[in-house]
Design an enzyme around this catalytic site. Structure first.
Site, PDB file in Angstrom:
ATOM      1  CD  GLU A 279     -46.123  -3.181  -9.635  1.00 31.28           C
ATOM      2  OE1 GLU A 279     -45.682  -4.321  -9.385  1.00 31.28           O
ATOM      3  OE2 GLU A 279     -46.656  -2.890 -10.711  1.00 31.28           O
TER       4      GLU A 279
ATOM      5  CG  HIS B 180     -39.001  -5.059 -11.254  1.00 32.30           C
ATOM      6  ND1 HIS B 180     -38.744  -4.955 -12.605  1.00 32.30           N
ATOM      7  CD2 HIS B 180     -40.339  -5.205 -11.139  1.00 32.30           C
ATOM      8  CE1 HIS B 180     -39.882  -5.031 -13.270  1.00 32.30           C
ATOM      9  NE2 HIS B 180     -40.868  -5.186 -12.402  1.00 32.30           N
ATOM     10  CD  GLU B 181     -41.880  -5.902  -7.659  1.00 29.77           C
ATOM     11  OE1 GLU B 181     -42.816  -5.165  -7.982  1.00 29.77           O
ATOM     12  OE2 GLU B 181     -41.535  -6.895  -8.337  1.00 29.77           O
TER      13      GLU B 181
ATOM     14  CG  HIS C 132     -43.327  -1.401 -10.582  1.00 28.86           C
ATOM     15  ND1 HIS C 132     -43.780  -1.070 -11.835  1.00 28.86           N
ATOM     16  CD2 HIS C 132     -43.039  -2.726 -10.633  1.00 28.86           C
ATOM     17  CE1 HIS C 132     -43.769  -2.151 -12.609  1.00 28.86           C
ATOM     18  NE2 HIS C 132     -43.313  -3.168 -11.910  1.00 28.86           N
TER      19      HIS C 132
ATOM     20  CD  GLU D 130     -44.244  -4.715 -14.965  1.00 27.05           C
ATOM     21  OE1 GLU D 130     -43.064  -4.663 -14.595  1.00 27.05           O
ATOM     22  OE2 GLU D 130     -45.201  -4.793 -14.158  1.00 27.05           O
TER      23      GLU D 130
ATOM     24  CG  ASP E 159     -52.673 -12.399 -15.347  1.00 23.86           C
ATOM     25  OD1 ASP E 159     -51.645 -11.729 -15.188  1.00 23.86           O
ATOM     26  OD2 ASP E 159     -52.896 -13.476 -14.768  1.00 23.86           O
TER      27      ASP E 159
ATOM     28  CE1 TYR F 113     -42.197  -7.441 -15.592  1.00 22.81           C
ATOM     29  CE2 TYR F 113     -43.490  -8.405 -17.371  1.00 22.81           C
ATOM     30  CZ  TYR F 113     -43.356  -8.075 -16.041  1.00 22.81           C
ATOM     31  OH  TYR F 113     -44.356  -8.345 -15.152  1.00 22.81           O
TER      32      TYR F 113
HETATM   33 ZN   LIG Z   1     -42.926  -5.106 -12.628  1.00 26.40          ZN
END
Ligand SMILES: [Zn+2]
Length: 638
Positions: free
Chosen positions: A301, A325-326, A329, A348, A405, A413
């Site tokens: 995003e 979705h992006e 954001h 998320e 990460d 999510y």
């Molecule tokens: Zn995302």
């Protein structure tokens, strides 16, 4: 970023909220007091001490050397100091720091010891009154944020390509700054690239065509809204642009422009729909850069310029929930940001929730419900994979000693979105929409933690109603593993029919007798293939493949679901399709489960290693960091 593990979006109906003002403009850089945006929870993934000295603006002047795979030049940082502070601490990883100056003279600096995850702290001595320093540096060819592609790895095949991925803590591999989501910074940049290439960034383009210089072509950018540094992003390649609406358009290689523009035709409508739900879009433009296939994520995003995988180009706009979705954001993540990576679900979970609301506005309740059911299946699968008491199923994550990460799963999510949908179902949509809209206004251009979210929820939604808080099981949702028993259960009549067809097939009906399948949407196919039992007979597999041509699917989601079935059943005729899929795209969401599935078998290990050795140069570091331990056997695929 879009999704690590399988699935698409989340859900509900419309409820138009009048457009209002809220904090439309970010506070001017100099007006921001040092502590306003500091989360009380320390960011363990940054060496910075922003409560002493804080970076407020980054000005880059960099040249891209494609032969050496290096960016070099300067970063000038504006600093906000407390009176007693005489040093600034920055994050770096693999950077060659050549010289630092400020106030007209060279400054003393020191690079600390290397931490495998965090990199090295860069401490710079600050003379009194110096509030701007310039760092001359070079990146390493191995910089984790940057992927340098050979011409052969692009769609056009003639020119090289470079793109960056900053989230979560990669930005320090190409910019020496305070790389914490709690330290919001504005930025500007001058980027010089070879004459036949085009540079874009997550910022306003001041020179869209660039300016010819002695050494190449220089592009200038500016972002006036303060963002966490993981949102500073760059793409360089043979890029073409097509406008799609007043605020929207798409960049990609010329060979992909028509297909990309056709797929993203609803972009402007999406922005308008999002505004009706969440308030004004505060970033000016919403353009999309469709990247070469190695891009490790579905999307990222980056403000004003979302980066997206070409695997969303399905030809029928069936995978555009990724773009929703992006876009979401732009509010959750970019406007209100997780202050530390433990609160990743704030980025998320909210985004996955909003994404599904957008799909409902744009494509109707049926599609939104289908997406919810698919998402819920992903969530259940993820909890099963991790184990219901695993602490990685807690929304507010404990990341001590870990790279954020490495800890990314579907939990942030899907459990996050399910939590918000459960609140919505309990308090009613109108109440929840009012809260949501207020939440984005109250915390606009701030970075907040889970604890601060909870405080906000109590103050503005629960309003002292203890019984309601208990009924919602808020503490359990945020701080305990597994799925609380009050979680809403999504249902879709459309997908229930698909399940019936699937059962008929399993019980012996030939695939050709499944009448409605010719009009099935991508989501129905995903559900059909994803719901098949673990074991199928060779005849059933061949019947499915022959009738529905599953191994030949171009739709990445459907093909992915089918390839998992094929590996589970050692269905050899699909293996060429599997190898092709693994070697022609680098999206981690697809790669990880497929390699894991192969490594779990006796017969597939050898193939997995062979294919991986061939494909690895195609993949971004984000994917190889995840896959290396799986292929070497250091991490079991369970
Ligand atoms: Zn995302």
């Amino acid at each position: 970023m879009f999704r690590y593990a399988p699935a698409l979006a989340v859900a509900s109906a419309i409820a138009t909220i009048a457009l209002g003002c809220g904090k439309t403009d970010p506070p001017a850089e100099t007006d921001r007091p040092v502590t306003t945006t500091t989360a009380p929870e320390r960011d363990i993934h940054s060496y910075a001490r922003p409560d002493e000295v804080r970076v407020t603006h980054v000005a880059l002047d960099l040249s891209a050397d494609f032969d050496a795979r290096v960016l070099s030049g300067t970063a000038t940082l504006k600093l906000q100091r407390t009176p007693s502070a005489n040093q600034v601490v920055l994050d770096t990883k693999g950077l060659d720091i050549q010289r630092i100056s400020g106030g007209g003279s060279d400054l003393k600096f020191a690079l600390g010891g290397e931490d495998k995850i965090l990199g090295r702290p860069l401490t710079v001595d600050l003379p009194p009154n110096v509030s701007e320093i310039t760092i001359a540096y070079r990146t390493s060819p191995e910089a984790g944020a940057l992927q340098w592609l050979q011409p052969s790895q692009t769609a056009g095949g003639k020119r090289p390509y470079l793109y960056s991925q900053g989230q979560a803590i990669f930005t320090r591999t190409w910019i020496p700054t305070q790389d914490s989501p709690s330290v919001r910074q504005t930025y500007s940049a001058r980027i010089t690239v070879p004459r036949d290439l085009h540079a874009v960034m997550s910022a306003e383009q001041l020179t869209p065509k660039g300016t010819e210089t002695a050494t190449g072509r220089t592009f200038e950018f500016r972002l006036t809204q303060p963002v966490p540094p993981y949102l500073i992003a760059i793409g360089v390649g043979d890029l073409a642009y097509r406008q799609l609406g007043p605020r929207t358009g798409v960049y990609t290689e010329p060979a992909m422009l028509d297909a990309a523009a056709n797929e993203l035709v609803d972009l402007e409508k999406m922005v308008t729909a999002a505004e009706s739900l969440l308030g004004p879009y505060r970033w000016g433009r919403f353009d999309v850069l469709v990247l070469p296939p190695s891009f490790p994520l579905g999307g990222m995003e980056n403000p004003r310029l979302t980066f997206a995988t070409p695997t969303i180009i399905a030809g029928d706009r069936s995978l555009v929930s990724l773009i929703a979705h992006e876009l979401a954001h732009s509010w959750s993540g970019n406007l209100v940001t997780n202050g530390t990576w433990s609160g990743f679900w704030l980025n998320e979970g909210f985004t996955t929730y909003v994404e599904n609301r957008l799909m409902e506005v744009l494509y109707g309740a049926d599609r939104a419900r289908m997406l919810q059911v698919l998402d819920r299946r992903s969530l259940d699968t993820e909890i099963k994979r991790l184990g219901p008491t695993n602490k990685d199923t807690i929304l507010n994550q404990d990341l001590s000693g870990r790279d954020p990460d490495d800890a990314v799963t579907d939990i942030a999510y899907e459990k996050g979105a399910t939590f918000l949908r459960t609140i919505e179902a309990t308090v009613g949509r109108e109440n929840f929409d009012g809260f949501l809209r207020g939440y984005f206004d109250r915390h606009a251009f701030q970075s907040i933690t889970t604890a601060e979210f909870l405080e906000d929820l109590r103050q503005h939604l629960l309003k002292g109603d203890r019984q309601l808080e208990e009924r919602l099981k808020v503490q359990e949702w945020l701080y305990r593993p597994g799925l609380p028993d009050n979680a809403v259960v999504p249902s879709s009549g459309v997908l229930a029919h698909v399940e019936q067809d699937m059962k008929l097939f399993v019980d012996g009906t030939p695939a050709a007798a499944i009448k409605n399948s010719s009009s099935w949407s991508t989501q129905e196919w995903q559900h059909f293939v994803g719901s098949l039992p673990d074991k199928l007979s060779p005849a059933q597999l061949a019947d499915l493949d022959r009738t529905f041509r599953l191994s030949e699917r171009r739709n990445a989601e459907v093909l992915f679901a089918w390839l998992r079935v094929a590996i589970r059943n050692r269905y050899q005729p699909a293996m060429p399709a599997l190898e092709r899929f693994l070697t022609t795209q680098g999206r981690r969401k697809f790669l990880r489960p497929l390699y894991e599935d192969l490594m779990k078998t006796d017969w597939g290990k050898e193939d997995a290693r062979r294919i991986y050795a061939r494909a690895r140069p195609l993949y971004h570091a984000m994917s190889t960091n995840t896959l290396d331990p799986i292929i070497s056997g250091a991490k079991s695929g369970s």
